[in-house]
Design a protein around this motif. Structure first.
Motif, PDB file in Angstrom:
ATOM      1  N   LEU A   1       9.657 -17.862 -32.159  1.00 35.69           N
ATOM      2  CA  LEU A   1       9.199 -18.926 -33.058  1.00 35.69           C
ATOM      3  C   LEU A   1       8.870 -20.148 -32.213  1.00 35.69           C
ATOM      4  CD1 LEU A   1       8.961 -19.778 -36.129  1.00 35.69           C
ATOM      5  CD2 LEU A   1      11.202 -20.836 -35.803  1.00 35.69           C
TER       6      LEU A   1
ATOM      7  N   LEU B   1       7.049 -24.260 -32.279  1.00 36.55           N
ATOM      8  CA  LEU B   1       6.501 -25.418 -32.977  1.00 36.55           C
ATOM      9  C   LEU B   1       6.152 -26.449 -31.915  1.00 36.55           C
ATOM     10  CD1 LEU B   1       5.851 -26.884 -35.638  1.00 36.55           C
ATOM     11  CD2 LEU B   1       8.169 -27.821 -35.582  1.00 36.55           C
TER      12      LEU B   1
ATOM     13  N   ARG C   1      13.982 -24.424 -39.621  1.00 40.36           N
ATOM     14  CA  ARG C   1      14.578 -23.418 -38.737  1.00 40.36           C
ATOM     15  C   ARG C   1      15.141 -24.073 -37.475  1.00 40.36           C
ATOM     16  NH1 ARG C   1      13.351 -17.958 -37.647  1.00 40.36           N
ATOM     17  NH2 ARG C   1      14.589 -17.257 -35.866  1.00 40.36           N
TER      18      ARG C   1
ATOM     19  N   ARG D   1       9.312 -24.226 -40.321  1.00 39.88           N
ATOM     20  CA  ARG D   1       9.687 -24.178 -38.906  1.00 39.88           C
ATOM     21  C   ARG D   1      10.604 -25.335 -38.530  1.00 39.88           C
ATOM     22  NH1 ARG D   1       5.077 -21.330 -35.228  1.00 39.88           N
ATOM     23  NH2 ARG D   1       4.429 -19.800 -36.770  1.00 39.88           N
TER      24      ARG D   1
ATOM     25  N   GLU E   1       4.274 -24.190 -43.961  1.00 38.65           N
ATOM     26  CA  GLU E   1       4.685 -23.465 -42.761  1.00 38.65           C
ATOM     27  C   GLU E   1       5.373 -24.387 -41.762  1.00 38.65           C
ATOM     28  OE1 GLU E   1       1.051 -21.806 -41.393  1.00 38.65           O
ATOM     29  OE2 GLU E   1       0.843 -20.420 -43.083  1.00 38.65           O
TER      30      GLU E   1
END
Length: 679
Positions: A246, A248, A360, A357, A353
């Protein structure tokens, strides 16, 4: 007749390949690999092949693929190799074998022109730079004639051009079926052609991006093929780790802010304060970068606690909250207007989205994963990554069933043949079981085949480890490498590639050589980053022909592999240090910790194998065909003095050893004397 026997006849003396090309010479290793590939394609299962340089591994998997009658997915490491397979190798072999085949090339969306975004860019009043406007006009003119929309067709377009993100889409900003140009979309056309093709050529990035987000087109394609081939397979572990985690980044967030402002003013001017909304996101991104570390702090930092290393927990939490608030405010404004235009609807989805993130990264790290922050001078990237791809490969890929994309029904499972997985590269490990590659990729139980290079390395190449150089950690080391490279290149008229293990060494050595050969009359000094990669490669391959001076190329990173310079243009490769993985890398540290906790040695199980594979890749730039001659210099005395040096030496081709500076000078003189283009 079994496919392996048919393939054997194609490669045999007097076979189809020999009759089609007078220069073709049967190679035992190439034929052996092709037969193993053919058996796997027929029977299914997993085959891992390490094929040394010069084996001809491309033909070894393409010939069985073309003759098998199966639908085949070929995945390569780079777009350049994709283009070579699709435009040269596949058509050539299909003609030689007399096999009608429908092939398709599928790249990631960033490789294709987006007609919708091109129109937006042309209308964007913010595009005031004359050079950008000029290139945009060139792209628009080309758009009227291109069929594929592949930007690789557009000669002269710098891969670093700021125009490219303006005229291509990303997963985040693509409008999908809502796009007004969806019927003409080059990405959609490429996907449809791939679904109808017999052989589809993709790349590893596209393959694993699809595993992660299921949007690249491979999701529809993979169940319909029985045979999957990964070329340059040594890269799939790191590529898979990159995409199955993941991320970002500040880039994603700033792109969202810019698109929010542009689309808001275009479609809903006056209905929200778009300037303020976009400004809040941009400001919050800047605050997150500052909370992650001081302005001068750069590089990767571990993140095992509530905040990244070097960040104050309260300041970090506050920055994350401010960023989440800014994105939520943008989402609230878009919620009322998203149905008025596809651009606003997609922006609403993007805000959702981004908020997911952020949530998370505001919580604990996932199990069997590692988290870190990557700081640039002004950018920041948050990453959570699995330690390897073995679990994903076993559970999400290798066990996936097949079906025919041309039929509506799934086949009877009892009559279904297992899928064939073929993985090949010149460098996959240091032991007979290729454990460096096999374990990370979850390929336990695969058939292993190692095919040595047919080159006569003892005659064609020599290895020199200078004992007089400073130790690798000595600040004077890079300057010493620059002197050695300059002296040697001056002696043979260029023909020299210097591969560095760090960007700092790249800069130091490049600067020193620029100062020495500043006028460029005697030798041309090329340094990675100063020109586009394609232009550097083309200039280096030209060598000293047509009155131009010979070249020294100083490079790092991607030039360690995939850079092919056969002939006299490259006769000396200098590697500055042993390419051990960086000790501060969070992923390397997490893998090492897992091994140590299990009672193993991270140095022997991670560091040495990683260095061996990378060293072998770098050394592989030297000899590319039977007539090549050259010298490899490894400017790291540890290769000759440390115990693990013997293990690393075994990973290299069996070159003859040069023991003294006099031996090295004599070898250079021999190269110059034998050169077809003397300096």
């Amino acid at each position: 007749m079994p496919l392996a026997e048919v393939v054997h006849e194609v490669f045999a003396p007097g076979g189809l390949l020999a009759r089609a090309d007078a220069q073709f010479r049967p190679r035992e290793g190439q034929t052996r690999m092709a037969a193993a590939v053919a058996r796997t394609m027929e029977e299914g299962g997993m085959l891992v092949v390490e094929a040394g340089t010069g084996v001809g591994k491309t033909f070894s998997y393409l010939v069985p693929a073309l003759l098998s009658g199966e639908r085949v997915l070929l995945s390569t490491a780079t777009k350049a190799l994709q283009d070579q397979l699709f435009a040269r190798d596949l058509p050539l072999l299909a003609e030689v074998l007399g096999v009608p085949v429908r092939a398709a090339l599928l790249k990631g969306r960033a490789s294709y022109l987006c007609l919708h975004r091109m129109v937006q860019a042309r209308q964007d009043s913010a595009v005031t730079d004359r050079n950008v406007a000029r290139v945009l006009a060139k792209v628009e003119d080309w758009s009227r004639s291109t069929r594929s929309g592949d930007l690789a067709e557009l000669t002269g377009l710098d891969e670093r051009s700021p125009v490219i993100p303006l005229v291509t889409s990303t997963r985040e900003n693509c409008l999908g079926a809502s796009c007004p140009r969806a019927r003409e979309c080059h990405v959609n056309i490429a996907r449809r052609e791939a679904l109808a093709a017999d052989i589809v050529v993709i790349n590893h990035h596209l393959f694993f991006a699809d595993m992660a987000v299921r949007e690249s087109g491979v999701a529809e394609l993979l169940p319909s093929v029985r045979v999957v081939v990964f070329d340059e397979a040594h890269q799939i572990s790191e590529t898979g780790v990159q995409f199955l985690g993941l991320q970002l980044s500040s880039g994603q967030l700033l792109d969202f802010a810019r698109d929010l402002l542009a689309a808001g003013l275009h479609h809903a001017r006056g209905l929200a304060d778009w300037l303020a909304l976009a400004g809040r996101v941009e400001q919050a991104v800047g605050e997150l970068r500052l909370a992650g570390g001081s302005a001068g702090a750069q590089g990767k930092r571990g993140w095992t606690e509530a905040a990244p290393e070097g960040a104050e927990v309260q300041a970090w939490d506050a920055a994350l909250r401010r960023l989440s608030t800014a994105c939520a405010q943008a989402q609230e404004a878009l919620d009322q207007l998203s149905e008025t235009a596809p651009d606003l609807d997609r922006l609403y989805e993007r805000s959702t989205e981004l908020l997911a993130r952020l949530a998370r990264f505001g919580g604990p790290c996932g199990q069997d994963a590692v988290r870190w922050i990557d700081l640039g001078s002004t950018q920041v990237r948050l990453v959570e990554s699995p330690l390897d791809i073995s679990h994903a490969m076993r559970t999400r890929l290798l066990t996936q069933p097949t079906h025919s994309a041309r039929d509506d029904e799934w086949p009877d499972p009892e009559g279904e043949r297992p899928r064939a997985w073929i993985f090949t590269s010149a460098t996959l490990g240091t032991d007979e079981g290729l454990t460096w590659f096999v374990e990370r990729c979850g390929l336990k139980g695969a058939e292993i085949l190692r095919v040595d290079s047919p080159f006569d390395y003892a005659t064609q190449a020599a290895l020199y480890v200078p004992r007089h150089l400073p130790k690798p950690a000595d600040p004077a080391h890079s300057a010493a490498i620059a002197r050695l490279a300059g002296d040697a290149a001056a002696r043979i008229g260029g023909r020299t590639l210097v591969l560095t293990t760090t960007l700092k060494a790249l800069a130091t050595i490049g600067d020193a050589l620029h100062r020495r050969f500043g006028d460029g009359q005697s030798l041309s000094v090329l340094v990675q980053g100063e020109w586009p990669k394609r232009r550097l490669m083309e200039r280096f391959r030209e060598g000293s022909g047509h009155g131009a001076p010979g070249c020294i190329l100083v490079a790092s990173a991607t030039f360690w592999e995939g850079f092919d310079v056969p002939g006299d243009a490259l006769q000396l490769v200098i590697i500055d240090k042993l390419p051990f993985p960086p000790p501060g890398d969070p992923l390397v540290e997490a893998r090492s910790q897992r091994i140590e906790e299990a009672g193993g040695s991270s140095f022997q199980q991670v560091s040495v194998p990683e260095a061996a594979v990378a060293l072998k890749q770098g050394a592989g730039r030297l000899i590319r065909r039977e007539s090549d001659r050259g010298v490899l210099v490894v400017g790291d005395t540890r290769l000759a003095t440390m115990g693990y040096g013997k293990r690393l030496l075994r990973a290299l081709p069996p070159m003859r050893r040069l023991e003294t500076p006099e031996d090295f000078d004599a070898a250079l003189d021999d190269l110059l004397a034998a050169s077809s283009d003397p300096f």
